[in-house]
Structures are given as structure tokens and as C-alpha cells.
Scaffold this motif. Sequence first.
Motif, PDB file in Angstrom:
ATOM      1  N   SER A  84       0.829  -1.197   0.000  1.00  0.00           N
ATOM      2  CA  SER A  84       0.000   0.000   0.000  1.00  0.00           C
ATOM      3  C   SER A  84       0.866   1.251   0.000  1.00  0.00           C
ATOM      4  N   LEU A  85       0.317   2.325  -0.561  1.00  0.00           N
ATOM      5  CA  LEU A  85       0.978   3.625  -0.522  1.00  0.00           C
ATOM      6  C   LEU A  85       0.208   4.614   0.354  1.00  0.00           C
ATOM      7  N   GLU A  86      -0.810   4.114   1.042  1.00  0.00           N
ATOM      8  CA  GLU A  86      -1.546   4.952   1.981  1.00  0.00           C
ATOM      9  C   GLU A  86      -0.840   4.882   3.331  1.00  0.00           C
ATOM     10  N   LEU A  87      -0.398   6.024   3.852  1.00  0.00           N
ATOM     11  CA  LEU A  87       0.416   6.056   5.065  1.00  0.00           C
ATOM     12  C   LEU A  87      -0.266   5.364   6.235  1.00  0.00           C
ATOM     13  N   GLY A  88      -1.554   5.626   6.447  1.00  0.00           N
ATOM     14  CA  GLY A  88      -2.263   5.001   7.558  1.00  0.00           C
ATOM     15  C   GLY A  88      -2.272   3.485   7.457  1.00  0.00           C
ATOM     16  N   GLU A  89      -2.522   2.966   6.258  1.00  0.00           N
ATOM     17  CA  GLU A  89      -2.535   1.513   6.054  1.00  0.00           C
ATOM     18  C   GLU A  89      -1.150   0.920   6.275  1.00  0.00           C
ATOM     19  N   VAL A  90      -0.112   1.590   5.781  1.00  0.00           N
ATOM     20  CA  VAL A  90       1.261   1.101   5.934  1.00  0.00           C
ATOM     21  C   VAL A  90       1.609   0.954   7.414  1.00  0.00           C
ATOM     22  N   LEU A  91       1.329   1.981   8.209  1.00  0.00           N
ATOM     23  CA  LEU A  91       1.664   1.954   9.631  1.00  0.00           C
ATOM     24  C   LEU A  91       0.838   0.921  10.387  1.00  0.00           C
ATOM     25  N   GLN A  92      -0.447   0.789  10.041  1.00  0.00           N
ATOM     26  CA  GLN A  92      -1.298  -0.193  10.716  1.00  0.00           C
ATOM     27  C   GLN A  92      -0.818  -1.613  10.428  1.00  0.00           C
ATOM     28  N   ARG A  93      -0.466  -1.874   9.180  1.00  0.00           N
ATOM     29  CA  ARG A  93       0.014  -3.213   8.831  1.00  0.00           C
ATOM     30  C   ARG A  93       1.362  -3.502   9.472  1.00  0.00           C
ATOM     31  N   MET A  94       2.191  -2.470   9.641  1.00  0.00           N
ATOM     32  CA  MET A  94       3.465  -2.656  10.324  1.00  0.00           C
ATOM     33  C   MET A  94       3.231  -3.065  11.776  1.00  0.00           C
ATOM     34  N   ALA A  95       2.281  -2.396  12.450  1.00  0.00           N
ATOM     35  CA  ALA A  95       1.972  -2.730  13.841  1.00  0.00           C
ATOM     36  C   ALA A  95       1.452  -4.162  13.948  1.00  0.00           C
ATOM     37  N   GLU A  96       0.558  -4.556  13.056  1.00  0.00           N
ATOM     38  CA  GLU A  96       0.010  -5.914  13.084  1.00  0.00           C
ATOM     39  C   GLU A  96       1.098  -6.953  12.827  1.00  0.00           C
ATOM     40  N   ALA A  97       1.989  -6.671  11.864  1.00  0.00           N
ATOM     41  CA  ALA A  97       3.073  -7.606  11.556  1.00  0.00           C
ATOM     42  C   ALA A  97       4.004  -7.773  12.748  1.00  0.00           C
ATOM     43  N   ALA A  98       4.298  -6.687  13.456  1.00  0.00           N
ATOM     44  CA  ALA A  98       5.196  -6.765  14.606  1.00  0.00           C
ATOM     45  C   ALA A  98       4.574  -7.572  15.744  1.00  0.00           C
ATOM     46  N   VAL A  99       3.285  -7.366  16.014  1.00  0.00           N
ATOM     47  CA  VAL A  99       2.609  -8.130  17.067  1.00  0.00           C
ATOM     48  C   VAL A  99       2.618  -9.612  16.728  1.00  0.00           C
ATOM     49  N   GLU A 100       2.317  -9.929  15.476  1.00  0.00           N
ATOM     50  CA  GLU A 100       2.238 -11.325  15.060  1.00  0.00           C
ATOM     51  C   GLU A 100       3.605 -11.987  15.100  1.00  0.00           C
ATOM     52  N   ALA A 101       4.628 -11.266  14.683  1.00  0.00           N
ATOM     53  CA  ALA A 101       5.968 -11.858  14.615  1.00  0.00           C
ATOM     54  C   ALA A 101       6.596 -12.032  15.991  1.00  0.00           C
TER      55      ALA A 101
END
Length: 611
Positions: free
Chosen positions: A228-245
Motif C-alpha cells: 500500500s501507498l496509503e500512510l495510515g494503512e502502511v503503519l497499521q500493517r506494520m503494527a500488526e506484523a510486529a505483534v504477530e511476529a
Amino acid sequence: MTAGRPHSSEEWLPISRVDDVVAMGPWLLRLRWGAGLGVLAATALARQLLGVSVPVVPMAVVGLVILAYNAGLWLAFKRVRSGGRVRSVLATSLTHLELVLDWTAMLVLIHLTGGVESPLIIFFVFHIIVASLLFERAVAAIYAAAAVLLTVVLAIAEGAGWVPHRHMVGFFPGEAYTEVGFLVGILGTFTLLGTVSFYIASTLAEHARRGEERLATLYFGLQAVNSSLELGEVLQRMAEAAVEAMDVHGVAVGLVDPTHSRIEEAASFGLSESYLAKGPVLLSHSPALAEVVGSGRPLIIQEERDRRLLQYPTALAAEGIQSVLFVPLRGKERVLGVVRAYSTRERAFGPEDARFLGAIAAQGALAVENAMAFGALRQLDQDKSRFVRMVTHELRAPVAGADSILRTMLGGYVGELDERQRDFIMRLARRLDTLRMLIDDLLELAAGRMDMGRSEAEDVSVVEVVQRVIDHLQPQVQEKRLVLRLDLEAAARLVVRANGESLFRVFHNLIGNAVKYTPEGGGVVVRVTPSEQQVEVAISDTGIGIPAEALPRLFTEFFRATNAKPFAPGTGLGLVIVKELVEKAGGRISVDSDEGQGTTFTVYLPLAAAQ
């Protein structure tokens, strides 16, 4: 909270990845071929080379049995490997079966070669290591305990006379299996060696498996981040990926504000609403965040004395947070923000966790910078469109006024004009018409770009829109004595999800161009055809066509083909508007043309049902 497994096409099992088990299968099979042949060779050569007496027939039978069940396992694993997607239940069952068979054969061999006096007892340790590498710690512990228990039971059974003891003549000078001190020493040493081997092997396996899961989760998570190139989506997915990992309670991502005085919360996952509503995060009130932003290095807070570095320690305690890991979100030139991982476990984070979250932040920072650059470009484009719209709107009134005056003069309301004056004013009026056309197109282009994504989509009948356009263009068609035909290859109501007025502008422009650039007496055909999950609208004419060298630049702003300029007035913006509106509706447009032969524009739009 507990993070879930990453979403992938592979199955996750209680053991390591099924692919790893199947990949290890050939190695174990080759090793087992060697073990079976080794038993047969040792049986035949033990007396000649070592002077040790062994029961030849039972030992040979065990060797042949090992080779036989290994052949069966080889066929079974071959079937699993050739089955395309690995069948997890069968692979797991086969792995358990081969270990049970190996341990049974091992126990029989130990009994045949002296029981607790057997030199083969050490090979049980190898089997414990294999089980520890393949299985999770709890399952491996059961196998390790079973190995020790079976050996102890065998020693007790032989010592009590429940099963006959087979002494290896030539290996021990006497029979030591009845001596308590010998039994305690051998069994104690074997138990200690087996326990240590299990602990080391299972610890290494768990560490490797945890790293593998983290890397898999990181891979799939960062794929989502970079999609995604939408800043909000990028940051939200980063947070989810970090929690999952990392399997942590929650993660928050904050960006440094322009004044460099506070952290603006941009995304979070796993944290409660009450914690997120704790208040503004000020760098002056949070020494921990200030240090991370200033130094660009990670920081771990998990000691009670370090909580003074936090701005909201009470809110953390209410959330049950015991450990916090801060990692900078570093861009190319500065720290963009901070990623914070929260755990409810004491001393949950170490240097390895900081490096791992730093890797997520490093990859995420690149996506964040791309998203920020995209947002800046989009804002710049909207500012440009707003300026163009304002300027052209201001120009429209004076141009309309000048045109009205010229029309008044041509109508003779200010006196009769001679031929030279009339020709001059008519030329000026034509120039004003061209200018007005340019202003209208600029306004439409600017309005479309400013409203991109805002106009509401609705179910629109393609046939009805095309029919409306054809009806609207009938005066021009009749004036040029053209044949305009609508060809419907399917009677079904073809509905797309789009903005109705935008779709009208698309077909009005394309069909209008076909009418405009087709000489008198020519023809235009509009063909509407359903194709799989989309509808195709092809506008074909017998007009002047487009030169081959002009086709690549056809959808470029202000570009017009060389043969179009003398034939009819235009601005070079119509097709640009058409392409943007079509793509906004989720479709695409193509063109096929031969100069002097005609042109076909085809619009492809997804049907509403397909969307």
C-alpha cells in the motif's frame, strides 16, 4: 494477546514445518539403510575381528527387519513427497512411526548385546537428539523419558530374571548386570547424558523454529506493509506484523510531529482504547522517547527503576505492561518516529528482540517514506489542480463576455460590418471558441483529479449510458450525414459500478471524437459485448485514423496527432480525462488505429457482480 500464525499456503504443525520433516526423511532413510547393513556386518564380523560372541541369528533377523521397514517407510515418504501439497497428518504419523520402530529395534539390539552392559546403549542418545530436533519440547521430552524408562525397565527385568540376560563373552570379563553399583553408574550416566542431550538439542531446535516462524511472519507482514501507498494503512500493517511476529501484547507506531516536540500516534494493534486515550505523548515529558528519537538507537524498559523515563507509567501498569521495547523508525535523513512493543511478561525483551523489531522498522521506514512521498505528490497534484481550476474559472467569465460582444457585433447590433471586418471578427470568435474549449477541458480535468475517489459509485447500465450519448450526438451525426449504429451482442442488462456522469463523459468524448474525425458520409459503430467478468465497449469509425508514431503519446496531456490539428479543433485533454475516469472505475482503455483507415477505442469495465 497471543499472535496468530502467519497466513501462508503451508501448514503449521506441532512439529516443525512439514516440508522440513519430509526433507529430513531421505537423510534418516539413508542412515537407516546403513544401520541395517551395519547390524548384519557387525553380526558377521564381531567374533572374527573383536573376539566377541553375539547371537548371530537374532541379530541378523533384527538387521533384516530394519531394512524391511525402512523400505516401507521409503515408499510411504515418496508418496507424501509426490502428493503436491504436503499432507501434514500422514507426514507426522510417518515420523512418529519411524521413531517408534527405531526405538523398538534399538531396545531389542541392546537386549541381544548384553542389556545394560551393551555398548549400543549409547546410540539411544542419538535417537533422543533426533526426536528433540524434530518435535517440540513437550513431545521430545516424552521420547527422552521413554528412552530412559525403557532402559531402566530392561535392566530391572534382566536383573530380576524376568527376561534372560545375554552376556557378551569377550566384552565384559564377568557379568556385571546384577551389581547394584554398576547399574546405578551406567543408568545414572545414561540418564544424565540423555537429559543433557535432550535439553541442548530441544533448546537449539526451539530457537531455530522460533526464528523460522518470526522470519515467515516478518516476510508475510512486510509484504502487506509494502502493498500500500496509503500512510495510515502502511503503519497499521506494520503494527500488526510486529505483534504477530514477536508474540507481544501490543505495538504502537508514532511519528515525530513537524515541531519535533511530540509523538503523534499513527497506528496501534493489541492495545486497549483506555490506554490509547491516555493523552498526548510529549518528548519533553518522556525521556525514553526523547533518547530514542535523539540517538536513533533502541531502548528497553523492563526494570521498575527505569519507569521514571516514561510519561505514563500509571497507564502502563493499568494495561498490565511489564516490558517496553522502543525502536526508532529511521528514514534516510532523520528519525521519522518510534515503534513501541509492549509485553505483559517481565524482562521479555533482549538484544535479539531489539534487532528483530529494528529490522521490521527498517523495512517499514522505507514503505513509510514511499507513502509520505506519494502523499506529498498527491497533495502537490491536488494543489496544482486547484490552482488550474481557480485560474480557468476566473478566465471563463471574461472569455464568455468577449464572445458575447463578438456575437453581438456579428449580429449587426452595433452597425453593419464590411467583409474585411466580418472576417476578422469571425476569426477572433473561432479563437475564443478554442480558448473556451480549453478552459472547459482544464476545468473538467482539474475537477476530476480533485474529486478522485470522492464521487459516489452506483450501479450503472452501460447500454443506457451509451444510448443517451448517441441521442445527444444525433444533431452532429445528421449534419455530417454519418451512419451511427449501436450493436448489442447480448440482451442482458450489463451493469457496472461507477459514477454515472463520469461514464457519460467517457463515452461522450470517445463517440464524439469518432463523429468529429470521421469525414462526411462515413460511419461509426458502437459495439457493447459482455466478456467473462467485464463488459467491452468498442467505438469504431472510418475516420482519419491515428499515425503509428502518435499512438504511444495519445493519452499525454495537450498532445494531438499531426493529422488531427487541421481537421478539427481540440485541446489534447479529452483522452487524458477519459483514461483517468476509466481507471477510476476499475477499467482500462486500449486503441487500435491505421492512419487513413479509421480508429477503434475499446473500454473494458468490470461488471458490478464481478466487483
